[in-house]
Design a protein around this motif. Sequence first.
Motif, PDB file in Angstrom:
ATOM      1  N   ALA A   1     -14.340  16.720  36.656  1.00 56.69           N
ATOM      2  CA  ALA A   1     -15.163  15.568  36.277  1.00 56.69           C
ATOM      3  C   ALA A   1     -16.600  15.995  35.977  1.00 56.69           C
ATOM      4  CB  ALA A   1     -15.145  14.526  37.397  1.00 56.69           C
ATOM      5  N   LEU A   2     -17.108  16.919  36.769  1.00 58.33           N
ATOM      6  CA  LEU A   2     -18.474  17.410  36.586  1.00 58.33           C
ATOM      7  C   LEU A   2     -18.570  18.293  35.335  1.00 58.33           C
ATOM      8  CD1 LEU A   2     -21.178  17.157  37.968  1.00 58.33           C
ATOM      9  CD2 LEU A   2     -20.497  18.951  39.577  1.00 58.33           C
ATOM     10  N   ALA A   3     -17.547  19.100  35.118  1.00 59.64           N
ATOM     11  CA  ALA A   3     -17.513  19.945  33.910  1.00 59.64           C
ATOM     12  C   ALA A   3     -17.527  19.079  32.654  1.00 59.64           C
ATOM     13  CB  ALA A   3     -16.277  20.837  33.928  1.00 59.64           C
ATOM     14  N   TRP A   4     -16.822  17.936  32.707  1.00 63.40           N
ATOM     15  CA  TRP A   4     -16.803  17.013  31.562  1.00 63.40           C
ATOM     16  C   TRP A   4     -18.224  16.553  31.234  1.00 63.40           C
ATOM     17  CZ3 TRP A   4     -18.238  11.870  31.006  1.00 63.40           C
ATOM     18  CH2 TRP A   4     -17.889  11.280  29.785  1.00 63.40           C
ATOM     19  N   VAL A   5     -19.025  16.245  32.253  1.00 64.90           N
ATOM     20  CA  VAL A   5     -20.419  15.819  32.027  1.00 64.90           C
ATOM     21  C   VAL A   5     -21.225  16.991  31.449  1.00 64.90           C
ATOM     22  CG1 VAL A   5     -22.530  14.886  33.066  1.00 64.90           C
ATOM     23  CG2 VAL A   5     -20.294  14.081  33.875  1.00 64.90           C
ATOM     24  N   HIS A   6     -21.043  18.184  32.020  1.00 64.48           N
ATOM     25  CA  HIS A   6     -21.755  19.361  31.496  1.00 64.48           C
ATOM     26  C   HIS A   6     -21.418  19.596  30.023  1.00 64.48           C
ATOM     27  CE1 HIS A   6     -23.978  20.977  34.844  1.00 64.48           C
ATOM     28  NE2 HIS A   6     -22.945  20.880  35.652  1.00 64.48           N
ATOM     29  N   HIS A   7     -20.197  19.320  29.634  1.00 63.16           N
ATOM     30  CA  HIS A   7     -19.768  19.565  28.251  1.00 63.16           C
ATOM     31  C   HIS A   7     -20.300  18.519  27.268  1.00 63.16           C
ATOM     32  CE1 HIS A   7     -17.177  22.629  29.937  1.00 63.16           C
ATOM     33  NE2 HIS A   7     -16.734  22.956  28.748  1.00 63.16           N
ATOM     34  N   GLN A   8     -21.033  17.517  27.761  1.00 61.24           N
ATOM     35  CA  GLN A   8     -21.619  16.531  26.844  1.00 61.24           C
ATOM     36  C   GLN A   8     -22.779  17.128  26.046  1.00 61.24           C
ATOM     37  OE1 GLN A   8     -20.066  13.759  26.218  1.00 61.24           O
ATOM     38  NE2 GLN A   8     -18.635  14.295  27.851  1.00 61.24           N
ATOM     39  N   GLY A   9     -23.335  18.231  26.522  1.00 67.98           N
ATOM     40  CA  GLY A   9     -24.408  18.888  25.768  1.00 67.98           C
ATOM     41  C   GLY A   9     -25.450  19.508  26.677  1.00 67.98           C
ATOM     42  N   ASN A  10     -26.240  20.428  26.105  1.00 67.99           N
ATOM     43  CA  ASN A  10     -27.270  21.109  26.887  1.00 67.99           C
ATOM     44  C   ASN A  10     -28.431  20.208  27.259  1.00 67.99           C
ATOM     45  OD1 ASN A  10     -25.899  23.491  26.866  1.00 67.99           O
ATOM     46  ND2 ASN A  10     -26.897  24.265  25.022  1.00 67.99           N
ATOM     47  N   ASP A  11     -28.478  19.014  26.669  1.00 70.93           N
ATOM     48  CA  ASP A  11     -29.559  18.082  26.991  1.00 70.93           C
ATOM     49  C   ASP A  11     -29.169  17.145  28.143  1.00 70.93           C
ATOM     50  OD1 ASP A  11     -27.574  16.770  25.543  1.00 70.93           O
ATOM     51  OD2 ASP A  11     -28.961  15.631  24.285  1.00 70.93           O
ATOM     52  N   VAL A  12     -27.992  17.384  28.737  1.00 70.42           N
ATOM     53  CA  VAL A  12     -27.503  16.528  29.826  1.00 70.42           C
ATOM     54  C   VAL A  12     -27.478  17.330  31.130  1.00 70.42           C
ATOM     55  CG1 VAL A  12     -25.619  15.059  30.643  1.00 70.42           C
ATOM     56  CG2 VAL A  12     -26.055  15.268  28.185  1.00 70.42           C
ATOM     57  N   VAL A  13     -28.203  16.858  32.125  1.00 66.08           N
ATOM     58  CA  VAL A  13     -28.244  17.537  33.416  1.00 66.08           C
ATOM     59  C   VAL A  13     -27.712  16.588  34.490  1.00 66.08           C
ATOM     60  CG1 VAL A  13     -29.722  18.638  35.149  1.00 66.08           C
ATOM     61  CG2 VAL A  13     -30.231  18.924  32.710  1.00 66.08           C
ATOM     62  N   PRO A  14     -26.498  16.841  35.005  1.00 67.79           N
ATOM     63  CA  PRO A  14     -25.986  15.996  36.078  1.00 67.79           C
ATOM     64  C   PRO A  14     -26.653  16.338  37.411  1.00 67.79           C
ATOM     65  CG  PRO A  14     -24.345  17.637  35.453  1.00 67.79           C
ATOM     66  CD  PRO A  14     -25.527  17.857  34.559  1.00 67.79           C
TER      67      PRO A  14
END
Length: 340
Positions: free
Chosen positions: A264-277
Amino acid sequence: MTTIPRVKLGSQGLEVSAQGLGCMGMSAFYGPPKPEPDMIKLIHHAINSGITFLDTSDIYGPKLNEILIGKALKGGMRDKVELATKFGVKLDGIREVCGDPAYVRACCEASLQRLEVDCIDLYYQHRIDTRLPIEITMGELKKLVEEGKIKYIGLSEASASTIRRAHAVHPLTAIQLEWSLWTRDVEEEIVPTCRELGIGIVAYSPLGRGFLSSGPKMMDKLEEGDFRKFLPRFQAENLEHNKILFERVNEIATKKGCTPSQLALAWVHHQGNDVVPIPGTTKIQNLEQNIGALSVKLTPEEMAELESIASADSVKGDRYGSGLTTYVNSETPPLSSWKA
């Protein structure tokens, strides 16, 4: 050991670890405050592992979490971190959101004292005051930047038009929003607006407040006073439906050889380098697991599969209860309507 990449958050110059640490649960909302020595140890472990972007707020505790972080950053740790805190939610008697300039300044001064720092790296308006034009609040935040009390400005849970208007007063560095496999409404308008304006995106609750880690069985472990017990998505009639999403995520994770929370966390990371979970935790083993998500690589096919099972109708229940609807993607009145 996973090396934590560094990324530029927004286009104003702030650089942070590609994953942050949400500190809320250490002091508030998820049961009673956790033991201070354990939490300081956890924060130090995160920093030494390369997780240097710490997220807090004056409402966590209230105030306790900022004090905790202030203690954790003593002894040379301050220079190793990017420190984000927030203002905007009053808890004196009745809960209300306030963006009044005098209140903004008073909150900033108080946070600086509790954190025992000279300057806050990223200062967010935690929730948007829907009675006040955003330009009024931003005017004061701009002054705090000019005075060197804060370096960068952020908003949390603002609508796309409020983001545009705020950014016109002083460039925003980050928008904090809830984004995960079970909260995807931001993809329609808010994320594209941030990208158009060069504003970084900070995703809170990327594990669905823990649901994407352990599914419905998490409810058995919640402590007294944990506010998740009262959220619509965790009520029995919705939980049964939402369990299907967790089971499918779990199936894919098993095939992939990682945990459901890492997937689930990897999915958020894969949204782009401008996204920091900024997943939160109070346990070192969970922190390690969250760091491990950075090593999980997803193919376009796997991303598509995850997105197909996490469509709008796969989750039942609002994010917040009926009394907190202004907490989500808030709009503010036009400046032309304002009489000071």
